[in-house]
Design a protein around this motif. Structure first.
Motif, short mmCIF file in Angstrom:
data_model
loop_
_atom_site.label_atom_id
_atom_site.label_comp_id
_atom_site.label_asym_id
_atom_site.label_seq_id
_atom_site.Cartn_x
_atom_site.Cartn_y
_atom_site.Cartn_z
N TYR A 23 54.30 51.69 47.36
CA TYR A 23 55.65 51.32 46.97
C TYR A 23 55.56 49.76 47.20
N ARG A 24 54.83 49.15 48.18
CA ARG A 24 54.63 48.00 48.24
C ARG A 24 53.92 47.15 47.14
N LYS A 25 52.67 48.07 46.73
CA LYS A 25 51.92 47.68 45.63
C LYS A 25 52.55 47.41 44.38
N LEU A 27 55.72 46.92 43.76
CA LEU A 27 56.78 45.88 43.78
C LEU A 27 56.07 44.70 43.81
N SER A 28 55.07 44.45 44.31
CA SER A 28 54.39 43.34 44.19
C SER A 28 53.50 42.93 43.17
N MET A 41 66.23 51.68 47.34
CA MET A 41 64.88 51.79 47.80
C MET A 41 64.63 53.14 48.61
N ARG B 209 65.66 43.04 51.97
CA ARG B 209 65.10 44.49 52.42
C ARG B 209 63.59 44.49 51.50
N ARG B 210 63.89 44.36 50.24
CA ARG B 210 63.04 44.16 49.35
C ARG B 210 61.69 43.42 49.90
N PHE B 213 59.99 44.21 52.81
CA PHE B 213 59.17 45.33 52.67
C PHE B 213 57.71 44.77 52.37
N ILE B 214 58.00 44.20 51.06
CA ILE B 214 56.76 43.52 50.43
C ILE B 214 55.86 42.62 51.34
#
Lengths: 126, 233
Positions: A23-25, A27-28, A41, B209-210, B213-214
């Motif tokens: 998920y981090r990948k 969103l980034s 989320m 939050r986002r 998290f990132i």
């Protein structure tokens, strides 16, 4: 019968860590992050856990109909094959970081590939 | 449930103390619904008091046209209210007394954080506790003395006030936006041990939050409570 990749990685608990990575990948990555701008989320993480469980051969209740309904709005916003390719690429990166070997990542990618038409709302629902 | 005391604080905030008829099992940071007896008007408010307090403490932003907050502002001690709850999962958990805690709130988002911090201190939390409280204007930062006194009594607690507009003559208020402060503080901590609480304006809560998290904080380590304004609060 050999163990599924899901079991090899460590089952449900490992999926939680995998979801954080994946998920981090997503969103980034500016190629796809805009599709995740207005989502809850926690719900999204739960869905991704379901997806990762399915493509690694774990217990799941995947249906093409759910996948279609969930992505219909995004398809209307322009979600296309290129975005699906990015997701499969990031999925591969995630599994690689979790120690899954290249051959198995190909198997996972093939399973993810089987979902493509449902995600993009093409053909008949599985 | 009876109103014991109402105190006007900075930032149009009312500190309301309620006397409870029978003990309420709750944790600081959870919320309750206050219900006006006359007509059933109901609004949710976070619990700023620690779990073992004899009075419940609520922080209510007073909107002049607010149906509930306007009524509370003119209510007198002794007024009876109904209460439902507690609800919510935004509270201190003593699973690791050494983990760093980061608490970030704007406006009355301080209320749940104040309860959580006091529960953590009461539990003997040893890890660093950083409380960031933000407002648009420094004049709207309330409870500064209470927070300073709490920090003075606990070496592991740091309180940082942040405001985008800092009035002349006001010291010790950081003009860095609170989300930037929060990301800086999170970067200093071990992401796998850190637990973050974010409360207040929905845009701050979802955006921060986002970004946390990132930046590497696990999703489950970020507990959030977005305050959605009711129509006619």
């Amino acid at each position: 019968m050999s163990k599924s990749i899901y079991e090899q990685i460590g089952g449900s608990a490992a999926m939680d860590a995998a979801v954080d990575l994946f998920y981090r990948k997503v969103l980034s990555d500016e190629r796809v992050s805009e599709f995740f701008d207005d989502v809850d989320m926690e719900r999204q993480a739960a869905k991704q856990k379901g997806f990762l469980t399915m493509v690694t051969g774990g217990p799941n209740n995947y249906t093409g109909r759910n996948m279609r309904d969930a992505h219909a709005k995004l398809v209307a916003q322009g979600l296309n094959d290129g975005h699906v390719d990015v997701i499969i690429e990031l999925l591969g990166e995630t599994l690689s970081e979790l120690g899954v070997d290249a051959e198995q990542i190909k198997q996972v990618a093939a399973l993810a590939e089987s979902v493509r038409d449902d995600v993009l709302g093409r053909g008949a629902a599985n | 449930m009876t109103i014991d005391a109402i105190r006007r604080c900075a930032g149009e905030v009312l500190e309301i103390r309620l006397r409870i008829a029978k003990p309420l099992a709750y944790r600081g940071g959870q919320f309750v619904t206050l219900i006006r007896r006359d007509d059933g008007l109901a609004r949710p408010y976070s619990l700023a008091s620690p779990a073992d307090a004899e009075q419940l403490e609520l922080h209510v932003r007073h909107y002049p046209d607010g149906a509930m907050s306007g009524w509370l502002a003119s209510a007198s001690p002794g007024t009876e209210l109904e209460l439902r709850g507690p609800y919510g999962e935004c509270f201190y958990v003593d699973d690791d007394l050494d983990r760093p805690l980061l608490l970030v709130g704007t406006g009355t988002g301080l209320a749940p954080l104040y309860g959580i911090v006091r529960d953590a201190l009461a539990a003997g939390h040893r890890g660093s506790i950083t409380l960031l409280h933000g407002a648009l204007r420094s004049a709207d930062l309330y409870h500064r003395d209470e927070l300073a006194a709490l920090a003075a009594g606990h070496e592991n607690l740091e309180v940082v006030a942040s405001a985008l507009e800092v009035e002349a003559g006001v010291d010790s208020v950081d003009s860095t936006p609170i989300d930037a402060l929060a990301l800086d503080r999170a970067a200093l901590s071990d992401h796998d041990a850190l637990r973050v609480y974010v409360c207040g304006a929905p845009a701050l809560v979802s955006g921060l939050r986002r970004r946390l998290f990132i930046a590497g904080v696990p999703l489950r380590a970020i507990l959030a409570d977005a305050f959605l304004p009711a129509a006619g609060a």
